[in-house]
Design a protein around this motif. Structure first.
Motif, PDB file in Angstrom:
ATOM      1  N   UNK A 214       8.100 -13.886   1.437  1.00  0.00           N
ATOM      2  CA  UNK A 214       7.074 -14.833   0.999  1.00  0.00           C
ATOM      3  C   UNK A 214       6.262 -15.333   2.181  1.00  0.00           C
ATOM      4  N   UNK A 215       6.944 -15.711   3.259  1.00  0.00           N
ATOM      5  CA  UNK A 215       6.229 -16.211   4.441  1.00  0.00           C
ATOM      6  C   UNK A 215       5.333 -15.122   5.015  1.00  0.00           C
ATOM      7  N   UNK A 216       5.835 -13.894   5.075  1.00  0.00           N
ATOM      8  CA  UNK A 216       5.041 -12.808   5.645  1.00  0.00           C
ATOM      9  C   UNK A 216       3.877 -12.435   4.745  1.00  0.00           C
ATOM     10  N   UNK A 217       4.118 -12.418   3.424  1.00  0.00           N
ATOM     11  CA  UNK A 217       3.076 -11.976   2.500  1.00  0.00           C
ATOM     12  C   UNK A 217       1.892 -12.937   2.477  1.00  0.00           C
ATOM     13  N   UNK A 218       2.187 -14.225   2.445  1.00  0.00           N
ATOM     14  CA  UNK A 218       1.094 -15.200   2.370  1.00  0.00           C
ATOM     15  C   UNK A 218       0.542 -15.580   3.738  1.00  0.00           C
TER      16      UNK A 218
ATOM     17  N   UNK B 195       1.559  -3.277   2.872  1.00  0.00           N
ATOM     18  CA  UNK B 195       2.746  -2.511   3.237  1.00  0.00           C
ATOM     19  C   UNK B 195       4.018  -3.292   3.006  1.00  0.00           C
ATOM     20  N   UNK B 196       3.974  -4.608   3.224  1.00  0.00           N
ATOM     21  CA  UNK B 196       5.127  -5.450   2.918  1.00  0.00           C
ATOM     22  C   UNK B 196       5.394  -5.402   1.414  1.00  0.00           C
ATOM     23  N   UNK B 197       4.315  -5.418   0.636  1.00  0.00           N
ATOM     24  CA  UNK B 197       4.473  -5.292  -0.811  1.00  0.00           C
ATOM     25  C   UNK B 197       5.042  -3.931  -1.190  1.00  0.00           C
ATOM     26  N   UNK B 198       4.645  -2.888  -0.452  1.00  0.00           N
ATOM     27  CA  UNK B 198       5.202  -1.566  -0.699  1.00  0.00           C
ATOM     28  C   UNK B 198       6.714  -1.580  -0.465  1.00  0.00           C
TER      29      UNK B 198
ATOM     30  N   UNK C 196      -0.462 -10.036  -4.128  1.00  0.00           N
ATOM     31  CA  UNK C 196       0.278  -8.900  -4.672  1.00  0.00           C
ATOM     32  C   UNK C 196       1.638  -8.751  -4.010  1.00  0.00           C
ATOM     33  N   UNK C 197       1.646  -8.950  -2.700  1.00  0.00           N
ATOM     34  CA  UNK C 197       2.913  -8.841  -1.977  1.00  0.00           C
ATOM     35  C   UNK C 197       3.872  -9.939  -2.438  1.00  0.00           C
ATOM     36  N   UNK C 198       3.357 -11.141  -2.643  1.00  0.00           N
ATOM     37  CA  UNK C 198       4.200 -12.230  -3.122  1.00  0.00           C
ATOM     38  C   UNK C 198       4.800 -11.881  -4.482  1.00  0.00           C
TER      39      UNK C 198
ATOM     40  N   UNK D 244      -3.953   5.078   4.070  1.00  0.00           N
ATOM     41  CA  UNK D 244      -3.157   4.686   2.918  1.00  0.00           C
ATOM     42  C   UNK D 244      -1.810   5.389   2.873  1.00  0.00           C
ATOM     43  N   UNK D 245      -1.797   6.710   3.049  1.00  0.00           N
ATOM     44  CA  UNK D 245      -0.536   7.453   2.998  1.00  0.00           C
ATOM     45  C   UNK D 245       0.376   7.105   4.167  1.00  0.00           C
ATOM     46  N   UNK D 246      -0.209   6.930   5.342  1.00  0.00           N
ATOM     47  CA  UNK D 246       0.609   6.587   6.514  1.00  0.00           C
ATOM     48  C   UNK D 246       1.268   5.226   6.333  1.00  0.00           C
ATOM     49  N   UNK D 247       0.507   4.258   5.814  1.00  0.00           N
ATOM     50  CA  UNK D 247       1.080   2.928   5.592  1.00  0.00           C
ATOM     51  C   UNK D 247       2.201   2.972   4.565  1.00  0.00           C
TER      52      UNK D 247
END
Length: 857
Positions: A494-498, A288-291, A747-749, A377-380
């Motif tokens: 970056x901190x949140x994703x990893x 979701x962060x990547x979204x 992926x988020x990174x 998936x859709x809710x996120x």
């Protein structure tokens, strides 16, 4: 009134316009949304696949309930056979097959080798459902029939391999000789027999009696499976189960129906599926962060379009609606990709699971599991897309033309914040609601929320430290520190994703390493070498002499043992469902109980007082403190136990802290000696000799088995090796699940880097124009990503260390140790990921020509 009627029409026209504009703009393709799609598809696919495979396995078990159970209904009783009235009642229900199970020793006739076996005795009516098959194939009666005074037997192939024998050879079991007539190919109801630590050996009930293994106090499990006749078969199985318990309340039997043929396996599948689902949900939330990053990066490229729409009078709600429709359409496509993967996973897993569960696994499509995954998936996607969309919608057109992006826009208005908050709350509530164990799911969700909050604080803390860091002389390092705390910096993303992915990996790696170390190192060092069970009172002195001669330096501990089932607490009937799941094992089935004059080893009193050695009053019992607390018992409460068909009520005199992890002889309940005065019972013993090697252990095993063939000897090291294998298999699945979360983090990174590329391009061009070299910029980026990776790794180590310590020491009650090698591997992995992916993402930035960019400034 007319205005009120016109408002819905205006909203409908606005929504229709937003949909047309959104679809028209999507004609340009999905450029910029590939990471978005990957994040949604990965999390959705993980949830859909895990739940589909779980539903396939539990459905297969349920559909073959009669074959798995071996009947429509099964009556099981420990350590005593049923009485005449009980047998008459069972016989009236339909066709009955009677069986008995026990652990014992099988040995070669020359005494050169022996092995622990799971001995199962069946009668001529076996099996009622399914087919029992051997190699070579022959009728069931022929396998177990007596020929020339010797009964036949069927054995698992592993037993023949272990003893170096073949079909046609003989084995000694107890006081009887058996000829191996075949290798067990199919045992239809093996799954309902539970997990076994030893190879299977099957004989007839008549042969078991001849072997002389069933004696007072022997650990035997009797079972009666029934194929209901037409009259009984038309009745509800649950009602028949309840009637059987009500009619014979003191029987002490466990009644199971074909609708719940393998409850332990089904429960374990559901729990493991729940864990993997939660890991998949974590991957989805991390995604979701990547979204959010992908939406932000995409909106960066739409600044001109958004500014134009606002200049021609488009309200913020229309702008948000246009791009929300686009985002949700693309999210739906990502969900479909994930659902396709999840729908195909049962078909891929079906063949692999054939050797795992002994039932026919039939793969299919599972709409309920796919619907749950699609909903997640859709809710996120919606929850994480609302905030960047709302922020973009609030920025004035003039600001969009002047600024580089949306960094200075701040938080969106409260309706967007409220919408995102409520959607995330609904997502967490759904994760808990659909879970098998809602308490564990709630704890997991709470831990993820805390981790997210802490990671945000870590990100802001790193920025704050960088902002206050004194000036440094190195130009690349100064640029790196400035990039960490500047407006629109990548640091929080970056901190949140990893952080969460690495923390989950560290937690699971430390748990797995601690378990393996305990099973392969610490436990064997502390545990006894042997357990000996089914020692009769007439044999205990001779057994002591034999073992003392074979292992003069060993320590022998002997305790009397009976089997009892808790039937009442404080005068009330036991209901295992009313106690926490971790304590239900105490109330299910028969438990080993003992009596003692003095406090047992590996125990210490935590409440109450121990009775006097010559105590002769009312029956007293000492209860394990941890289990008593979970059940809700205290000193002074009463416990009713059914032992040998007789109900005994004892008052809790004290509570004990028990060291279960020592693998020594420990009991939940230890009674005062007068409680079982005159009752027939067997003995259990352990032998501990740290200096004993494999040769000495083999000599002890042969000596005891030859002197007392009916005593069962369990080599602890064999059991620990089997447990280690199981832990290893589970660990592979857990690490694979954690890898999904790590992939989501990567992926988020990548998405975070894409979101910041526009500002990076401007920075790089300006710096190169002012004289900065490519090498200087590369060093600056290496420093920046290295510092961020270091901060993330430190958090992951701290969070993972605390989480693994809690699971291992508090839940598993095993020693927990922090592993420096795991810490170093995590640190290196975080640095490689952040620096490597960071440089890959910014390499294109360094190659941008200056003129086109400068003209836009």
């Amino acid at each position: 009134m007319a205005a009120a009627q016109g408002e819905p029409a205006a909203n409908s026209l606005r929504l229709g316009l937003a949909a047309r504009l959104a679809l028209r703009e999507l004609r340009g393709g999905l450029s910029g949304f590939y990471i978005f799609l990957a994040c949604v598809a990965l999390g959705t696919g993980a949830i859909a696949g895990v739940n589909s495979v779980s539903q396939m396995m539990t459905g297969s078990i349920a559909s073959e309930g009669k074959t798995i159970l071996g009947g429509d209904i099964r009556f099981e009783i420990e350590n005593r056979d049923i009485g005449e009235a009980e047998r008459a009642y069972i016989d009236r229900l339909g066709t009955v097959t009677a069986g008995a199970n026990m652990r014992t020793m099988a040995r070669k006739p020359d005494g050169s080798d022996q092995s622990l076996v799971e001995l199962r005795a069946v009668d001529g009516a076996y099996p009622l459902y399914g087919g029992f098959e051997t190699v070579p194939a022959m009728p069931v009666d022929a396998v177990f029939a007596e020929q020339d005074g010797i009964f036949g037997a069927a054995a698992a192939q592993i037993l023949l391999d272990r003893l170096g024998i073949a079909v046609g050879d003989t084995l000694l079991v107890g006081q009887a000789e058996f000829t191996i007539r075949g290798v067990i190919a199919t045992e239809p109801d093996a799954l309902s027999e539970g997990f076994g630590f030893a190879p299977r050996l099957m004989v007839s009930r008549q042969a078991l009696e001849q072997a002389g293994l069933i004696r007072p106090g022997s650990l035997v499990e009797y079972s009666y499976r029934v194929r209901l006749d037409e009259a009984a078969g038309s009745r509800d199985l649950a009602a028949l189960q309840a009637q059987s318990n009500e009619r014979f309340p003191d029987a002490g039997w466990s009644v199971r129906t074909s609708r719940n043929a393998a409850p332990a396996l089904t429960r374990n599948i559901e729990r493991f599926s729940q864990f993997l689902t939660l890991v998949g949900l974590t991957a989805l939330i991390v995604g979701g962060v990547g979204i959010a990053n992908s939406v932000r990066a995409w909106l960066e490229g739409k600044r001109g379009v958004i500014a134009t729409l606002k200049c021609v009078g488009a309200p913020s709600t229309l702008v948000v609606a246009i791009y929300l429709i686009q985002v949700m359409l693309i999210a739906a496509f990502g969900v479909l990709l994930g659902l396709a993967f999840g729908a195909l996973m049962p078909f891929a897993a079906a063949s692999a699971l054939e050797g795992v569960i002994p039932v026919a696994v039939s793969a299919s499509f599972y709409p309920a599991s796919l619907a749950i995954a699609a909903g997640f998936g859709l809710t996120t996607a919606f929850a994480f897309a609302v905030l960047p969309l709302g922020r973009a919608g609030e920025v004035p057109a003039t600001a969009l033309f002047r600024q580089q992006g949306f960094e200075a826009s701040g938080l969106p208005r409260w309706p967007y914040l409220l919408t995102a908050g409520l959607t995330l709350a609904a997502l967490c509530a759904a994760a808990i609601w659909f879970a098998d164990d809602r308490r564990i799911a709630g704890t997991f969700v709470a831990a993820v929320i805390v981790a997210f909050a802490v990671l945000r604080l870590v990100g802001h803390g790193v920025q704050s430290i960088a902002r206050r860091w004194p000036a440094v002389r190195s130009t690349p390092l100064r640029l790196a520190i400035g990039n960490i705390h500047r407006p629109g910096a990548l640091t929080p993303s970056v901190v949140l994703s990893l952080g969460l992915g690495l923390a989950l990996l560290v937690t699971l790696a430390l748990i797995d390493t601690n378990l393996r170390r305990e099973l392969s190192g610490n436990l064997p060092d502390r545990a006894p070498n042997f357990f000996f069970v089914d020692i009769q009172s007439s044999e205990i002195d001779g057994f002591d002499r034999v073992v003392s001669e074979l292992a003069p330096d060993g320590k022998i501990i002997k305790v009397p043992m009976l089997r009892g089932r808790i039937t009442g607490l404080n005068g009330q009937e036991v209901n295992a469902e009313n106690v926490p799941s971790e304590a239900r094992w105490v109330l299910r089935g028969d438990r080993g109980v003992t009596y003692a004059r003095n406090l047992p080893e590996n125990s210490r009193l935590s409440a109450g007082e121990w009775w006097a050695p010559d105590y002769e009053g009312e029956p007293l019992v000492s209860f394990s403190a941890e289990e008593a607390g979970e059940i809700g018992l205290a000193v002074g409460d009463t416990v009713t136990v059914s032992v040998l068909g007789r109900s005994i009520t004892a008052r809790i005199a004290n509570l004990r802290d028990v060291e279960w992890e020592s693998l020594s002889i420990n009991f939940v309940m230890v009674f005062s000696p007068n409680t079982f005065a005159g009752a027939p019972h067997s003995w259990m013993a352990t032998l501990t000799d740290p200096d004993a090697d494999a040769a000495l252990e083999g000599a002890i095993l042969r000596g005891v088995t030859q002197a007392y063939p009916t005593i069962t000897s369990v080599r602890v090291k064999d059991a620990l090796e089997l447990a280690n294998q199981l832990v290893g298999q589970i660990g592979i699945a857990i690490r694979a699940a954690a890898l999904v979360a790590l992939i989501a983090s990567v992926l988020v990174l990548a998405g975070a880097l894409a979101a910041g590329n526009r500002s990076r391009i401007h920075d790089a061009v300006v710096l190169k124009t002012l004289g900065a070299t490519r090498a200087t910029l590369i060093r600056a980026y290496v420093y920046e990503y290295g510092l961020l990776g270091l901060a993330t790794a430190i958090f992951a180590l701290a969070f993972g260390g605390v989480a693994s310590w809690f699971v291992v020491s508090r839940i598993m009650t095993l020693p927990s140790e922090f592993m420096p090698d795991i810490a170093l591997a995590t640190l290196v992995g975080a640095l490689v990921l952040t620096v490597g992916i960071g440089l890959l993402g910014t390499w294109r930035v360094l190659g941008q020509k200056a003129a086109p960019v400068l003209r836009e400034l």
